[in-house]
Design an enzyme around this catalytic site. Structure first.
Site, short mmCIF file in Angstrom:
data_model
loop_
_atom_site.label_atom_id
_atom_site.label_comp_id
_atom_site.label_asym_id
_atom_site.label_seq_id
_atom_site.Cartn_x
_atom_site.Cartn_y
_atom_site.Cartn_z
N ILE A 48 -7.65 0.18 10.39
CA ILE A 48 -8.77 1.13 10.34
C ILE A 48 -9.94 0.51 9.58
CG2 ILE A 48 -7.34 3.21 10.57
CD1 ILE A 48 -7.38 3.50 7.56
N TYR A 68 -8.83 7.77 10.76
CA TYR A 68 -8.35 8.02 12.12
C TYR A 68 -9.20 9.02 12.88
CZ TYR A 68 -4.29 5.26 10.83
OH TYR A 68 -3.46 4.23 10.44
N PHE A 108 -5.61 5.64 -0.06
CA PHE A 108 -4.71 4.49 -0.05
C PHE A 108 -4.77 3.78 -1.39
CE2 PHE A 108 -5.53 4.95 4.50
CZ PHE A 108 -4.26 4.80 5.05
N PHE A 159 2.36 9.72 3.44
CA PHE A 159 2.73 9.58 4.85
C PHE A 159 3.20 8.17 5.20
CE2 PHE A 159 -1.89 9.00 4.56
CZ PHE A 159 -2.06 7.75 5.14
N ASP A 160 2.98 7.21 4.28
CA ASP A 160 3.42 5.84 4.58
C ASP A 160 3.42 5.01 3.30
OD1 ASP A 160 4.29 3.67 6.01
OD2 ASP A 160 2.36 3.22 6.95
N TYR A 207 0.83 -1.20 0.00
CA TYR A 207 0.00 0.00 0.00
C TYR A 207 0.87 1.25 0.00
CZ TYR A 207 1.15 0.67 4.94
OH TYR A 207 1.83 0.89 6.11
#
Length: 568
Positions: A80, A106, A123, A60-61, A49
């Site tokens: 999540i 979140y 995502f 961010f990731d 992902y």
């Protein structure tokens, strides 16, 4: 970070057919056409992902940057909520972009420092693979993980036989018990304390599948192994057992030990090649047996009943064990043995090949049925006639000439079915077959006579006589009809005398004709339940009782009764 650190939303309840408002999906790359399965709740899914903020597109990731796929248990609240919902609808190899509103990500607080408050996230997720897991009893006592998917659609049921391998391991991985390539009947308890978990798992497995069960002590060896352990299962073969006898009395049972090709089985009139590998009494080879490939026309009676019945339930390449407990159905001189002395014959057979017949099915099957009937093989003959009727069940689209031939053939087969049913004492079925003919041909002598024969056997002498009188109007010199009519009238007279005598006794023993009438009603009602075949005669009795009840005295009732032929 990615999908980790589940928010305080409720646990995921399972895949939905449509994603809720707040979760949108865009497919970037479709899965292969051959892929159709989707992961289920509890499966360990492996994904790559990349996560970005919807507000400015900043990343961010990314699991791709780390070079390591991310693995999580689907639907268990470990990620999540938007991930649990989105990944549940993906197929292996699919790449999709999900946009998640804050309540599916979140939430109000975000995940500082990278994810701000009330952030909408994007995502890009690729579903690499998954390991199927299933909590078999809903108490986490046995969790099944699929190692290798099986083939086909059928899973074994209670009482069915399989060939399998079972290995029980302690919590440290050491082998406690191992049984390789053994035959097992589900529900037999052969595996002792492991049987409950093993049976439950096998019922959800397909041929060729491999699974691993993680078990608590209660599903393994109890306090002897307080740490529990695991059980590895492989389902090598599923033995399909079927009753193929014509009478469905389990006298001929077929057990499939090797799956055949495709979905088609031979039909009546198909030429078949059947290899008979072995013939035993269950243990010892039958004297004189020689392995041989037999070639015959299915359903024609060229082979013994055991082979005829079995081959119609086989597929090309299939191997089966046929167990026959009615020796007369297993006589096959082509194999070198005659009537066996044993109570059981076990044949191992393999369908080498078959091809569809090129003759007109209906006429060929009718002729075969007639030949079998003459040989006294009534059940087999009846099946041939039924097959013709099945094939000719819809003829509206036939051309006029073909439709006329089909109607004539159906009539002949219905009449022949009636003859078979009469011989097998299936009298109601015989009447039904005759009625099917008489709907379109009220003057059909064979149908009228055979219906009369069935009625006679059912003690319906009035209906029998009516049909026979009809026959004699059409054919005044029909000798068989005259004989049977005489017999029916004699039997009817006996029944009438019984009924008349019964009512006379009732009149003499009661104080009034009205009381006699009430008693007659009770008596006839009870007798009608005991003897439904005499319903007509009992109805005559009740009518007679009503008429006699109008008489003022018992004496005059008796006089009237003497003059009236009740039920005659």
């Amino acid at each position: 970070m990615g999908g980790e650190n589940m928010s305080e939303d409720e646990d995921y309840d399972g895949p939905e057919t449509e994603l809720p408002e707040g979760v949108t999906k865009e497919i970037i790359s479709e899965a292969a056409e051959s892929e159709w399965r989707k992961p289920r709740r509890g499966d360990d899914v492996s994904v790559h992902y990349v996560g970005t903020l919807a507000s400015d597109g900043s990343q961010f990731d990314s699991s791709r940057d780390r070079g390591q796929p991310f693995v999580f248990a689907l639907g268990k609240g470990n990620v999540i909520k938007g991930w649990d919902l989105g990944v549940a609808g993906m197929k292996k190899g699919e790449i999709a972009k999900f946009t998640l509103a804050p309540e599916f990500a979140y939430g109000e607080s975000g995940s500082p420092p990278k994810i701000p408050e009330k952030a909408t996230l994007v995502f890009e997720i690729e579903l690499l693979s998954w390991m199927s897991k299933d909590d078999l009893f809903g108490d986490e006592g046995v969790v099944k993980a699929e190692i290798k998917a099986g083939s086909g659609w059928k899973a074994p049921k209670e009482g069915e036989e399989i060939r399998c391998s079972v290995t029980a391991k302690a919590a440290d991985g050491s082998i406690i018990e191992e049984k390789s390539d053994v035959e097992y009947s589900l529900g037999s308890g052969t595996f002792g304390p492991l049987s409950k978990a093993v049976d439950k798992a096998f019922k959800s497995m397909k041929r060729g599948s491999e699974v691993s069960l993680t078990c608590t002590k209660d599903y393994m060896y109890g306090d002897e192994r307080p740490d529990g352990g695991s059980i590895d299962l492989t389902l090598h073969e599923l033995y399909e057992v079927k009753d193929v006898s014509l009478s469905k009395d389990k006298s001929i049972m077929k057990k499939q030990v090797k799956e055949g090709e495709g979905h088609e089985s031979p039909k009546d009139s198909n030429k078949v090649k059947l290899l008979v590998v072995a013939a035993t009494d269950g243990t010892v080879t039958l004297p004189g047996f020689t392995s041989k490939t037999l070639e015959f026309t299915a359903g024609s009676g060229e082979a013994c009943d055991a082979l005829e019945c079995s081959v119609l339930e086989m597929k090309k390449g299939e191997r089966a064990i046929v167990t026959c407990t009615r020796p007369a159905s297993c006589v096959e001189t082509q194999l070198g043995f005659s009537a066996p002395a044993s109570e059981k014959v076990v044949l191992t057979v393999e369908l080498v090949d078959f091809e569809k017949g090129k003759v007109e099915f209906g006429l060929a099957r009718k002729d075969v049925g007639s030949a079998l009937f003459k040989q006294g093989r009534t059940e087999l003959a009846l099946e041939r006639y039924k097959k013709v009727m099945d094939v000719l069940s819809y003829i509206d689209n036939f051309k006029d000439d073909a439709k006329a031939k089909a109607k004539a053939l159906k009539k002949v087969c219905e009449l022949n079915k009636a003859a078979c049913h009469l011989k097998l004492k299936q009298l109601q079925d015989a009447k039904k077959a005759c009625n099917n003919v008489l709907k379109d041909d009220r003057q059909n002598v064979k149908a009228l006579f055979r219906r009369a024969q069935a009625a006679f056997g059912l003690y319906e002498f009035s209906e029998c006589s009516e049909d026979l009188r009809h026959v004699l109007v059409i054919e005044p010199e029909n000798r068989e009809a005259k004989v049977l009519l005489k017999q029916a009238q004699a039997e009817q007279k006996k029944e009438d005398q019984k009924v008349k005598g019964m009512f006379a006794k009732m009149c003499k023993g009661l104080s009034s004709p009205a009381t006699a009438k009430k008693a007659a009603e009770t008596e006839t009602s009870e007798l009608a339940e005991e003897k439904p075949d005499q319903k007509a005669a009992l109805g005559e009795l009740l009518a007679c009782a009503k008429e006699v009840a109008e008489t003022e005295t018992i004496e005059s009732a008796e006089e009237k009764l003497e003059k009236k032929d009740c039920g005659a």
